[in-house]
Scaffold this motif. Structure first.
Motif, PDB file in Angstrom:
ATOM      1  N   ALA A 270       0.703  -1.156   0.052  1.00 55.89           N
ATOM      2  CA  ALA A 270      -0.046   0.094  -0.227  1.00 55.89           C
ATOM      3  C   ALA A 270       0.856   1.188  -0.144  1.00 55.89           C
ATOM      4  N   LEU A 271       1.962   1.165   0.770  1.00 51.52           N
ATOM      5  CA  LEU A 271       2.921   2.479   0.799  1.00 51.52           C
ATOM      6  C   LEU A 271       3.660   2.548  -0.659  1.00 51.52           C
ATOM      7  N   ARG A 272       3.981   1.537  -1.098  1.00 51.17           N
ATOM      8  CA  ARG A 272       4.637   1.505  -2.555  1.00 51.17           C
ATOM      9  C   ARG A 272       3.711   1.930  -3.361  1.00 51.17           C
ATOM     10  N   ALA A 273       2.467   1.681  -3.404  1.00 54.69           N
ATOM     11  CA  ALA A 273       1.280   2.043  -4.473  1.00 54.69           C
ATOM     12  C   ALA A 273       1.278   3.410  -4.198  1.00 54.69           C
ATOM     13  N   PHE A 274       1.367   4.001  -2.863  1.00 61.91           N
ATOM     14  CA  PHE A 274       1.166   5.593  -2.842  1.00 61.91           C
ATOM     15  C   PHE A 274       2.279   6.255  -3.231  1.00 61.91           C
ATOM     16  N   LEU A 275       3.406   5.842  -3.032  1.00 60.60           N
ATOM     17  CA  LEU A 275       4.759   6.124  -3.684  1.00 60.60           C
ATOM     18  C   LEU A 275       4.759   6.615  -5.254  1.00 60.60           C
ATOM     19  N   LEU A 276       4.371   5.352  -5.794  1.00 62.67           N
ATOM     20  CA  LEU A 276       4.280   5.226  -7.285  1.00 62.67           C
ATOM     21  C   LEU A 276       3.126   5.844  -7.774  1.00 62.67           C
ATOM     22  N   THR A 277       1.948   6.249  -7.262  1.00 65.91           N
ATOM     23  CA  THR A 277       1.026   7.092  -7.485  1.00 65.91           C
ATOM     24  C   THR A 277       1.440   8.434  -7.516  1.00 65.91           C
ATOM     25  N   LEU A 278       2.050   8.864  -6.419  1.00 62.60           N
ATOM     26  CA  LEU A 278       2.496  10.274  -6.188  1.00 62.60           C
ATOM     27  C   LEU A 278       3.506  10.550  -7.477  1.00 62.60           C
ATOM     28  N   ALA A 279       4.457   9.577  -7.831  1.00 59.11           N
ATOM     29  CA  ALA A 279       5.297   9.883  -8.783  1.00 59.11           C
ATOM     30  C   ALA A 279       4.564  10.090 -10.020  1.00 59.11           C
ATOM     31  N   VAL A 280       3.554   9.162 -10.477  1.00 55.80           N
ATOM     32  CA  VAL A 280       2.740   9.276 -11.582  1.00 55.80           C
ATOM     33  C   VAL A 280       2.151  10.733 -11.823  1.00 55.80           C
ATOM     34  N   VAL A 281       1.523  11.020 -10.623  1.00 60.03           N
ATOM     35  CA  VAL A 281       0.950  12.417 -10.896  1.00 60.03           C
ATOM     36  C   VAL A 281       1.926  13.394 -11.091  1.00 60.03           C
ATOM     37  N   ASP A 282       3.112  13.000 -10.234  1.00 63.54           N
ATOM     38  CA  ASP A 282       4.125  14.167 -10.136  1.00 63.54           C
ATOM     39  C   ASP A 282       4.983  14.359 -11.416  1.00 63.54           C
ATOM     40  N   ASP A 283       4.876  13.008 -12.169  1.00 67.36           N
ATOM     41  CA  ASP A 283       5.303  13.324 -13.749  1.00 67.36           C
ATOM     42  C   ASP A 283       4.561  14.107 -14.446  1.00 67.36           C
ATOM     43  N   LEU A 284       3.352  13.946 -14.307  1.00 71.91           N
ATOM     44  CA  LEU A 284       2.187  14.620 -15.198  1.00 71.91           C
ATOM     45  C   LEU A 284       2.301  15.942 -15.184  1.00 71.91           C
ATOM     46  N   PHE A 285       2.338  16.682 -14.058  1.00 67.95           N
ATOM     47  CA  PHE A 285       2.551  18.049 -13.648  1.00 67.95           C
ATOM     48  C   PHE A 285       3.861  18.657 -13.972  1.00 67.95           C
ATOM     49  N   ALA A 286       5.106  17.605 -14.096  1.00 67.23           N
ATOM     50  CA  ALA A 286       6.123  18.278 -14.522  1.00 67.23           C
ATOM     51  C   ALA A 286       6.321  18.175 -15.886  1.00 67.23           C
ATOM     52  N   ILE A 287       5.466  17.241 -16.556  1.00 65.97           N
ATOM     53  CA  ILE A 287       5.288  17.268 -18.066  1.00 65.97           C
ATOM     54  C   ILE A 287       4.844  18.657 -18.584  1.00 65.97           C
ATOM     55  N   LEU A 288       3.638  18.953 -17.942  1.00 63.56           N
ATOM     56  CA  LEU A 288       2.887  20.227 -18.169  1.00 63.56           C
ATOM     57  C   LEU A 288       3.892  21.637 -17.693  1.00 63.56           C
ATOM     58  N   ILE A 289       4.568  21.495 -16.572  1.00 66.08           N
ATOM     59  CA  ILE A 289       5.613  22.502 -16.582  1.00 66.08           C
ATOM     60  C   ILE A 289       6.662  22.697 -17.490  1.00 66.08           C
ATOM     61  N   ILE A 290       7.246  21.688 -18.102  1.00 65.67           N
ATOM     62  CA  ILE A 290       8.063  21.788 -18.971  1.00 65.67           C
ATOM     63  C   ILE A 290       7.378  22.372 -20.317  1.00 65.67           C
ATOM     64  N   ALA A 291       6.134  21.667 -20.485  1.00 66.46           N
ATOM     65  CA  ALA A 291       5.618  22.270 -21.829  1.00 66.46           C
ATOM     66  C   ALA A 291       5.207  23.706 -21.679  1.00 66.46           C
ATOM     67  N   VAL A 292       4.791  24.180 -20.703  1.00 68.37           N
ATOM     68  CA  VAL A 292       4.284  25.608 -20.717  1.00 68.37           C
ATOM     69  C   VAL A 292       5.369  26.507 -20.348  1.00 68.37           C
ATOM     70  N   PHE A 293       6.160  26.218 -19.514  1.00 71.44           N
ATOM     71  CA  PHE A 293       7.138  27.232 -19.126  1.00 71.44           C
ATOM     72  C   PHE A 293       8.549  27.111 -19.533  1.00 71.44           C
ATOM     73  N   PHE A 294       8.760  26.194 -20.457  1.00 71.73           N
ATOM     74  CA  PHE A 294      10.187  25.738 -20.960  1.00 71.73           C
ATOM     75  C   PHE A 294       9.916  25.502 -22.542  1.00 71.73           C
ATOM     76  N   THR A 295       9.071  25.980 -23.139  1.00 74.22           N
ATOM     77  CA  THR A 295       8.859  26.298 -24.460  1.00 74.22           C
ATOM     78  C   THR A 295       9.560  27.412 -25.239  1.00 74.22           C
ATOM     79  N   ASN A 296      10.344  27.164 -26.119  1.00 82.70           N
ATOM     80  CA  ASN A 296      11.080  28.197 -26.825  1.00 82.70           C
ATOM     81  C   ASN A 296      10.307  28.841 -27.907  1.00 82.70           C
ATOM     82  N   ASP A 297      10.638  29.755 -28.602  1.00 85.72           N
ATOM     83  CA  ASP A 297      10.178  30.258 -29.902  1.00 85.72           C
ATOM     84  C   ASP A 297       9.363  29.197 -30.652  1.00 85.72           C
ATOM     85  N   LEU A 298       7.890  28.975 -30.820  1.00 89.33           N
ATOM     86  CA  LEU A 298       7.376  28.076 -31.711  1.00 89.33           C
ATOM     87  C   LEU A 298       7.462  28.032 -33.024  1.00 89.33           C
TER      88      LEU A 298
END
Length: 463
Positions: free
Chosen positions: A165-193
């Motif tokens: 249960a604790l491992r699943a909680f850690l993995l789920t945290l990491a998965v959601v964390d990755d989603l928001f990291a992806i959004l951060i990279i896409a929104v804030f670190f996009t160069n001239d399109l």
């Protein structure tokens, strides 16, 4: 699983979910150990008399310049190999949404709130430190990430086996964390399109989706198409790893009649070892090689930018995840698994402060124009992750006997039918099998006792 168990926070996982988790984390643990080895190798290589060779290899350019892909080895690792990592992250997210912990909105609320707070708090800590210390706020996103592979490697090294249960909680945290990291990279670190390249990447993704919907199979179709999509995405100005995430999210992760595993799970099973065992360690090898000296370490704790990264990972992550989890549980009236305690949640929250891979990537993007500052931020990520790992290890070791007992109970299979007994306790057939097993053991014990008694009687009888 009973309704009462479903309402519990950190309650027992379903058996299929537990088996999937065990398989996924086994690969990630091996990859995490390789990641540690690669990071140590990079640090040794970059801090010895042959450090010039490290820089030469790292900065060596290769690739077709006519396609805009004449990149350094370090650049290929960050933009190319990490696309594989984010491809797996996309599949993980899709699976969690359709078949995992995030499929039920009520059950998903706790890990999602915990992950959001676990990203907001480190960013806030970083900003506060830099506002007070007159530093740069450009690196606010650096301490927001969690590295699941590194965290699992720490668990493997210290010999602590967390309950599922604790491992699943850690993995789920990491998965959601990755989603928001992806959004951060896409929104804030996009160069001239480059809209032409972006349109081409979008068209490629549409073809990718169409082929999947039509059931077209064959790696020789999808791998070349994926490379084209990646190249167009890179030239569009959007970070190329976004292509990996998008393709991962398109895979079907639900099973149909006659299928033991969904296509997404099958592909993840094939690609995850490549990601965890090759792509991420190689990225670490060419990103973690920073100069470490007593002065450099001292600067980490005196410069507002680097201090903000360290405090964000060590303090912000732990407080954010634990506080978010506690508040969400309180307002949703979720009952904590009685076999666990809130200090266990805090220990996992502290372990999530290990932000190695994605933190290094965001650090490179945030301070791309300043090589010296980039190396200082990388050193801060390494030191912050190390402190978080040591702190979490101490907390987890305090409860290691409890965890070992819980894991042993989860693994117990006395009737040897391949299904842990804990999942059969409400099954009448299970109790009948167990009664037969105990009766057989008792009968064998009585026979041994009778034989032993007969042997003693024979020895005592006069010749």
């Amino acid at each position: 699983m009973s309704a009462s168990t479903e309402r519990k926070f950190l309650g027992r996982l379903s058996l299929p979910e537990r088996r999937y988790l065990a398989d996924a984390l086994r690969t990630e643990t091996v990859g995490g150990v390789l990641l540690l080895v690669a990071a140590v190798a990079a640090l040794v290589w970059a801090n010895t008399p042959i450090r010039d060779s490290y820089e030469s290899v790292r900065d060596f350019h290769i690739g077709p310049a006519s396609l805009g892909l004449d990149l350094s080895i370090q650049h290929w690792a960050a933009d190319g190999l990490l696309a594989i990592f984010f491809f797996v992250a996309g599949i993980e997210l899709k699976r969690e949404l359709v078949a995992g912990e995030l499929r039920d909105p009520k059950a998903a609320m706790l890990p999602v709130v915990a992950a959001i707070c676990g990203m907001a708090a480190p960013a806030l800590v970083y900003v506060l430190v830099n506002v007070i210390g007159n530093g740069s706020t450009d690196g606010w996103a650096v301490p927001t990430a969690t590295d699941i592979a590194f965290a699992l490697a720490v668990l493997a090294v210290i010999g602590t086996s967390l309950p599922s249960a604790l491992r699943a909680f850690l993995l789920t945290l990491a998965v959601v964390d990755d989603l928001f990291a992806i959004l951060i990279i896409a929104v804030f670190f996009t160069n001239d399109l480059n809209f032409f390249a972006l349109g081409g990447a979008a068209a490629g993704l549409l073809v990718f989706w169409f082929l999947l919907r039509k059931g077209v199979r064959g790696w020789y179709v999808y791998v070349p198409l994926a490379l084209v999509i990646w190249g167009l995405m890179y030239n569009s100005g959007v970070h190329a790893t976004i292509a990996g995430v998008a393709m991962g999210l398109m895979l079907r992760c639900s099973t149909r009649e006659g299928e033991q595993h969904s296509p997404g799970e099958h592909i993840e099973h094939l690609v995850r070892p490549l990601s965890a065992g090759f792509a991420v360690p190689l990225f670490a090898l060419f990103s973690a090689g920073v100069s470490i000296s007593s002065r450099a370490i001292g600067d980490v704790f005196t410069q507002p930018i680097t201090l903000g990264v360290v405090l964000g990972l060590v303090v912000g992550k732990a407080i954010g995840i634990f506080g978010g989890t506690w508040l969400a549980a309180r307002f949703t009236r979720a009952e904590l698994n009685p076999e666990l305690a809130w200090p266990d949640v805090f220990a996992v929250a502290s372990l999530a402060g290990i932000g190695f891979t994605v933190s290094l990537l965001i650090g490179e993007l945030a301070f791309a124009g300043d090589a010296v500052l980039t190396d200082e931020v990388k050193a801060a990520v390494l030191i912050g992750s190390l402190i978080a790992a040591v702190f979490a290890s101490v907390l987890l070791k305090l409860r290691v006997r409890k965890y070992q007992a819980l894991c042993a109970e989860e693994e117990r299979d006395e009737d040897q039918d391949g299904i842990p007994d804990i999942y059969e306790q409400d099954d009448p057939a299970y109790h009948l099998r167990m009664a037969e097993i105990y009766e057989k053991k008792a009968s064998e014990h009585r026979k041994r006792a009778e034989l032993a008694g007969a042997s003693r009687d024979g020895a005592d009888r006069p010749a």
